[in-house]
Write a protein that holds these residues in place. Structure first.
Motif, PDB file in Angstrom:
ATOM      1  N   ARG A 116       9.316 -11.171   7.404  1.00 47.69           N
ATOM      2  CA  ARG A 116       8.275 -12.182   6.977  1.00 47.69           C
ATOM      3  C   ARG A 116       7.511 -11.460   5.963  1.00 47.69           C
ATOM      4  N   PHE A 117       7.224 -10.052   5.779  1.00 46.77           N
ATOM      5  CA  PHE A 117       6.511  -9.213   4.951  1.00 46.77           C
ATOM      6  C   PHE A 117       7.178  -8.293   4.011  1.00 46.77           C
ATOM      7  N   GLY A 118       8.444  -8.058   4.106  1.00 47.03           N
ATOM      8  CA  GLY A 118       9.036  -7.000   3.469  1.00 47.03           C
ATOM      9  C   GLY A 118       9.191  -7.374   1.769  1.00 47.03           C
ATOM     10  N   GLN A 119       9.501  -8.630   1.512  1.00 48.46           N
ATOM     11  CA  GLN A 119       9.882  -8.852   0.406  1.00 48.46           C
ATOM     12  C   GLN A 119       8.520  -8.699  -0.637  1.00 48.46           C
ATOM     13  N   ASN A 120       7.408  -9.370   0.014  1.00 41.95           N
ATOM     14  CA  ASN A 120       6.265  -9.286  -0.937  1.00 41.95           C
ATOM     15  C   ASN A 120       5.975  -7.816  -0.994  1.00 41.95           C
ATOM     16  N   LEU A 121       5.959  -6.982  -0.120  1.00 40.09           N
ATOM     17  CA  LEU A 121       5.408  -5.576  -0.146  1.00 40.09           C
ATOM     18  C   LEU A 121       6.730  -5.011  -1.402  1.00 40.09           C
ATOM     19  N   ARG A 122       7.857  -5.240  -1.272  1.00 37.10           N
ATOM     20  CA  ARG A 122       8.880  -4.697  -2.171  1.00 37.10           C
ATOM     21  C   ARG A 122       8.096  -5.088  -3.670  1.00 37.10           C
ATOM     22  N   SER A 123       7.842  -6.567  -3.719  1.00 34.08           N
ATOM     23  CA  SER A 123       7.198  -6.981  -5.208  1.00 34.08           C
ATOM     24  C   SER A 123       6.009  -6.030  -5.480  1.00 34.08           C
ATOM     25  N   HIS A 124       5.193  -6.083  -4.675  1.00 37.43           N
ATOM     26  CA  HIS A 124       4.047  -4.978  -5.093  1.00 37.43           C
ATOM     27  C   HIS A 124       4.481  -3.611  -5.441  1.00 37.43           C
ATOM     28  N   LEU A 125       5.382  -3.220  -4.505  1.00 37.72           N
ATOM     29  CA  LEU A 125       5.857  -1.763  -4.999  1.00 37.72           C
ATOM     30  C   LEU A 125       6.385  -1.702  -6.457  1.00 37.72           C
ATOM     31  N   ALA A 126       7.375  -2.826  -6.723  1.00 42.15           N
ATOM     32  CA  ALA A 126       7.934  -2.643  -8.063  1.00 42.15           C
ATOM     33  C   ALA A 126       6.754  -3.042  -9.195  1.00 42.15           C
ATOM     34  N   ALA A 127       5.892  -3.892  -8.789  1.00 41.16           N
ATOM     35  CA  ALA A 127       4.792  -3.987  -9.717  1.00 41.16           C
ATOM     36  C   ALA A 127       3.949  -2.754 -10.077  1.00 41.16           C
ATOM     37  N   ALA A 128       3.894  -1.720  -8.875  1.00 45.34           N
ATOM     38  CA  ALA A 128       2.993  -0.673  -9.152  1.00 45.34           C
ATOM     39  C   ALA A 128       3.942   0.437  -9.864  1.00 45.34           C
ATOM     40  N   GLY A 129       5.320   0.231 -10.065  1.00 48.09           N
ATOM     41  CA  GLY A 129       6.104   1.236 -10.603  1.00 48.09           C
ATOM     42  C   GLY A 129       6.694   2.385  -9.441  1.00 48.09           C
ATOM     43  N   GLN A 130       6.401   1.888  -7.979  1.00 48.71           N
ATOM     44  CA  GLN A 130       6.750   2.838  -7.035  1.00 48.71           C
ATOM     45  C   GLN A 130       8.300   2.591  -6.456  1.00 48.71           C
ATOM     46  N   ARG A 163      -0.320   4.361  -1.444  1.00 45.82           N
ATOM     47  CA  ARG A 163       0.022   3.676  -0.159  1.00 45.82           C
ATOM     48  C   ARG A 163      -1.306   2.636   0.123  1.00 45.82           C
ATOM     49  N   ARG A 164      -2.534   3.621   0.036  1.00 40.83           N
ATOM     50  CA  ARG A 164      -3.846   2.608   0.293  1.00 40.83           C
ATOM     51  C   ARG A 164      -3.876   1.445  -0.492  1.00 40.83           C
ATOM     52  N   ALA A 165      -3.565   1.652  -1.779  1.00 40.96           N
ATOM     53  CA  ALA A 165      -3.748   0.730  -2.919  1.00 40.96           C
ATOM     54  C   ALA A 165      -2.497  -0.560  -2.440  1.00 40.96           C
ATOM     55  N   LEU A 166      -1.394  -0.259  -2.035  1.00 42.52           N
ATOM     56  CA  LEU A 166      -0.329  -1.222  -1.764  1.00 42.52           C
ATOM     57  C   LEU A 166      -0.969  -2.052  -0.628  1.00 42.52           C
ATOM     58  N   LEU A 167      -1.589  -1.389   0.354  1.00 45.52           N
ATOM     59  CA  LEU A 167      -2.188  -2.106   1.778  1.00 45.52           C
ATOM     60  C   LEU A 167      -3.316  -2.935   1.194  1.00 45.52           C
ATOM     61  N   ALA A 168      -4.086  -2.394   0.421  1.00 46.86           N
ATOM     62  CA  ALA A 168      -5.290  -3.263  -0.205  1.00 46.86           C
ATOM     63  C   ALA A 168      -4.621  -4.517  -0.852  1.00 46.86           C
ATOM     64  N   ALA A 169      -3.837  -4.398  -1.637  1.00 46.60           N
ATOM     65  CA  ALA A 169      -3.145  -5.719  -2.451  1.00 46.60           C
ATOM     66  C   ALA A 169      -2.344  -6.280  -1.651  1.00 46.60           C
ATOM     67  N   THR A 170      -1.625  -6.138  -0.199  1.00 46.12           N
ATOM     68  CA  THR A 170      -0.884  -7.058   0.114  1.00 46.12           C
ATOM     69  C   THR A 170      -1.507  -7.558   1.354  1.00 46.12           C
ATOM     70  N   ARG A 171      -2.637  -6.737   2.016  1.00 49.22           N
ATOM     71  CA  ARG A 171      -3.155  -7.243   3.143  1.00 49.22           C
ATOM     72  C   ARG A 171      -4.688  -7.237   3.241  1.00 49.22           C
ATOM     73  N   GLY A 172      -5.296  -6.631   2.169  1.00 50.95           N
ATOM     74  CA  GLY A 172      -6.825  -6.543   2.071  1.00 50.95           C
ATOM     75  C   GLY A 172      -7.497  -5.170   2.782  1.00 50.95           C
ATOM     76  N   TYR A 173      -6.756  -4.343   2.858  1.00 55.19           N
ATOM     77  CA  TYR A 173      -7.194  -2.934   3.635  1.00 55.19           C
ATOM     78  C   TYR A 173      -8.243  -2.582   2.765  1.00 55.19           C
ATOM     79  N   GLY A 174      -9.462  -2.151   3.209  1.00 52.07           N
ATOM     80  CA  GLY A 174     -10.271  -1.326   2.425  1.00 52.07           C
ATOM     81  C   GLY A 174     -11.159  -2.423   1.772  1.00 52.07           C
ATOM     82  N   LYS A 175     -11.005  -3.704   1.540  1.00 52.88           N
ATOM     83  CA  LYS A 175     -11.537  -4.715   0.915  1.00 52.88           C
ATOM     84  C   LYS A 175     -12.210  -5.846   1.689  1.00 52.88           C
TER      85      LYS A 175
END
Length: 198
Positions: free
Chosen positions: A25-39, A58-70
């Motif tokens: 369910r969540f893997g592809q979206n996470l991979r897209s954010h990884l690629a966008a971040a150049g990671q 990693r914290r930035a990725l979790l913030a972008a994909t799931r709202g962590y820290g936001k």
């Protein structure tokens, strides 16, 4: 519960992202954010918790994909300061963990938010909102074959009243096969966790 030692926010974030990377369910979206971040995926598959820059990424990725820290999405009302520990849960303790208060998990469990109730309903062929149960059945078969799952991430005001933050599918699969082993977890506690872990 057997506490194995202290954990950390950085370990929780790495564990959360690792679990989501393998999710249908969540893997592809996470991979897209990884690629966008150049990671590269290695940031998540081989986390170096001693690397401060990687922890920030990693914290930035979790913030972008799931709202962590936001204070939004999955992490709305989640406390800023949480004490983390690594632990093993017995079958009885794992059976008492509740799903998060989200309509799908409430429906799947028949309103109880308990994995054992969801497992019984899945075995009986019942679906939540007509979503196929194949991922649960596949995960249960993987456990039977001896596959090991990543740790669950559980939270609560205390260690004896826990809600699943990450790993709902894995928790359900364990319930479907009768919790045959102690379950490795990261457990986060905070006095104000009740605002999130209702």
């Amino acid at each position: 519960m057997r506490v194995l030692g202290k954990s950390s926010e950085d370990e929780m974030v790495a564990c959360f992202l690792s679990g989501e990377l393998s999710s249908r369910r969540f893997g592809q979206n996470l991979r897209s954010h990884l690629a966008a971040a150049g990671q590269a995926e290695r940031l998540l598959t081989h986390p170096d918790l001693s690397d401060a820059g990687a922890n920030v990424a990693r914290r930035a990725l979790l913030a972008a994909t799931r709202g962590y820290g936001k204070n939004r999405d999955l992490f709305e009302n989640f406390p800023a300061h949480v004490t983390w520990a690594r632990a093993l849960l017995s079958a009885d303790e794992a059976a008492c963990v509740r799903y998060l208060d989200f309509s799908y998990w409430v429906e799947l469990s028949g309103g109880s938010r308990r994995p054992t109730d969801a497992a019984a309903r899945i075995t009986a062929g019942l679906r939540a909102f007509d979503v196929p149960n194949d991922p649960f059945i596949d995960a249960a078969h993987a456990l039977i074959r001896g596959e090991r799952f990543p740790p669950l991430i559980l939270v609560g005001e205390r260690q004896d009243n826990l809600v699943c933050l990450e790993g709902h599918l894995r928790l359900t699969a364990y319930a479907m096969v009768g919790f045959p082993i102690d379950i490795e977890c990261l457990i986060g506690t905070a006095p104000t966790m009740g605002r999130w872990a209702r």
